[in-house]
Design an enzyme around this catalytic site. Sequence first.
Site, mmCIF file in Angstrom:
data_model
loop_
_atom_site.group_PDB
_atom_site.id
_atom_site.type_symbol
_atom_site.label_atom_id
_atom_site.label_comp_id
_atom_site.label_asym_id
_atom_site.label_seq_id
_atom_site.Cartn_x
_atom_site.Cartn_y
_atom_site.Cartn_z
ATOM 1 N N VAL A 129 9.479 3.557 -5.417
ATOM 2 C CA VAL A 129 8.149 2.952 -5.299
ATOM 3 C C VAL A 129 8.040 1.579 -5.973
ATOM 4 O O VAL A 129 7.027 0.909 -5.838
ATOM 5 C CB VAL A 129 7.007 3.867 -5.808
ATOM 6 C CG1 VAL A 129 6.783 5.032 -4.893
ATOM 7 C CG2 VAL A 129 7.240 4.304 -7.240
ATOM 8 N N LYS A 151 17.524 8.531 -8.587
ATOM 9 C CA LYS A 151 17.850 9.918 -8.210
ATOM 10 C C LYS A 151 19.257 10.034 -7.609
ATOM 11 O O LYS A 151 19.892 11.079 -7.695
ATOM 12 C CB LYS A 151 16.794 10.456 -7.232
ATOM 13 C CG LYS A 151 15.427 10.617 -7.890
ATOM 14 C CD LYS A 151 14.300 10.887 -6.907
ATOM 15 C CE LYS A 151 12.959 10.950 -7.635
ATOM 16 N NZ LYS A 151 11.794 11.016 -6.739
ATOM 17 N N TYR A 159 11.614 10.309 1.813
ATOM 18 C CA TYR A 159 10.489 11.258 1.827
ATOM 19 C C TYR A 159 10.114 11.644 3.259
ATOM 20 O O TYR A 159 10.987 11.912 4.073
ATOM 21 C CB TYR A 159 9.286 10.675 1.064
ATOM 22 C CG TYR A 159 9.675 10.184 -0.300
ATOM 23 C CD1 TYR A 159 10.238 11.066 -1.220
ATOM 24 C CD2 TYR A 159 9.532 8.863 -0.673
ATOM 25 C CE1 TYR A 159 10.628 10.639 -2.477
ATOM 26 C CE2 TYR A 159 9.919 8.424 -1.931
ATOM 27 C CZ TYR A 159 10.462 9.323 -2.824
ATOM 28 O OH TYR A 159 10.852 8.903 -4.052
ATOM 29 N N SER A 179 12.750 5.794 -7.884
ATOM 30 C CA SER A 179 13.457 6.951 -7.325
ATOM 31 C C SER A 179 14.877 6.660 -6.874
ATOM 32 O O SER A 179 15.611 7.595 -6.535
ATOM 33 C CB SER A 179 12.656 7.537 -6.166
ATOM 34 O OG SER A 179 11.548 8.207 -6.690
ATOM 35 N N TYR A 212 13.196 12.007 -17.159
ATOM 36 C CA TYR A 212 12.819 11.589 -15.799
ATOM 37 C C TYR A 212 11.976 10.311 -15.824
ATOM 38 O O TYR A 212 12.209 9.392 -15.047
ATOM 39 C CB TYR A 212 12.074 12.735 -15.096
ATOM 40 C CG TYR A 212 11.607 12.349 -13.716
ATOM 41 C CD1 TYR A 212 12.491 12.326 -12.644
ATOM 42 C CD2 TYR A 212 10.286 11.965 -13.486
ATOM 43 C CE1 TYR A 212 12.077 11.929 -11.378
ATOM 44 C CE2 TYR A 212 9.866 11.570 -12.231
ATOM 45 C CZ TYR A 212 10.763 11.561 -11.180
ATOM 46 O OH TYR A 212 10.348 11.159 -9.929
HETATM 47 N N1 GLU Z 1 7.962 7.378 -10.842
HETATM 48 C C1 GLU Z 1 7.610 7.840 -9.528
HETATM 49 C C2 GLU Z 1 7.226 9.284 -9.603
HETATM 50 O O1 GLU Z 1 7.973 10.041 -10.132
HETATM 51 C C3 GLU Z 1 8.782 7.642 -8.620
HETATM 52 C C4 GLU Z 1 8.443 7.836 -7.183
HETATM 53 C C5 GLU Z 1 9.277 6.991 -6.244
HETATM 54 O O2 GLU Z 1 9.918 6.037 -6.625
HETATM 55 O O3 GLU Z 1 9.257 7.307 -5.063
HETATM 56 O O4 GLU Z 1 6.202 9.693 -9.157
#
Ligand code: GLU
Length: 305
Positions: free
Chosen positions: A259, A66, A241, A63, A189
């Site tokens: 993650v 992003k 988050y 993430s 994505y």
């Molecule tokens: N590939 C994970 C998802 O889209 C990324 C989540 C993350 O890094 O927090 O669910």
Amino acid sequence: MKWQRLLDDTLHYVRPQLGQGVVADYIPALAAADPRAFAMTIVTLDGEVFSVGEATTTFSIQSISKVFTLTLALEWEGQELWKRVGREPSGSAFNSIVQLEHEGGVPRNPLINAGALVVTDTLVRFSQAGAIDQLLALLRGLCDDETIDVDSTVAASERVWGHRNRGLAWFMKSFGVIRSDPNEVLDAYFRQCAVAMSTEQLARAGLFLANEGRDPITGAQVTSHERVNRINALMLTCGHYDMSGDFAFRVGLPGKSGVGGGILAVAPGVGSIAVWSPALNRSGNSLVGTLALEQLSLRAGLNLF
Ligand code: GLU
């Protein structure tokens, strides 16, 4: 060598905690990560690089991607983007779908999965060369390193296990919030999550965020000062988050977790910091990585407040 000593001291402090937390196990490629692995790098505005641990080992940025897709989407779509994605912390898990129906399919912010899918939708619609090629061009250009790439094994696993993200994309399509083909958005994505970088590369790539949008080494204006202010504000309020408040409270810097165990943090006017430690806390953020940033911020007086 003030920074080297600070990083050495930070590693010394967090070492007893290494291995605490749980490695992401939703895909086999991430589950194989060593929970005790650790790396931390700071790149200062004058281009000096200081690291501890496995700072040249690449990991899945997940993430953290992003932040970079948001940078591109704002360049291309500008203010219009905010009609389809909000700027509020979600207080929910990274892949939550619960708020979306109540809020007309408009995700709370661009740093949760739903919001990031809207951002990637913009990339799919506006990029001439293809969303992932443009993202890779940005990252490779920032790092002056053509080796940065998508880990195809991770990308394939993301695709196989991406049911929730598929649900989010198609749900938002039903509201007209996703404009292009959801399959194309999802493919991009899954691949952006699978980009592999080391802490040295990641900290280097994030340097423009600490310097009003301009890469201090090459002089390239990556984005405007105003946009960087906005991106940093979102990282501070939404980058972790449902633990974004806790991260801001403890570290006091804009940051974005993934993650894969990485976190990119921004110390405006000072430098860019990347940390990696794969074992995660209950919200999917690196447990020891957060602790390390908290310590470094404290010891170096980086807290913005
Ligand atoms: N590939 C994970 C998802 O889209 C990324 C989540 C993350 O890094 O927090 O669910």
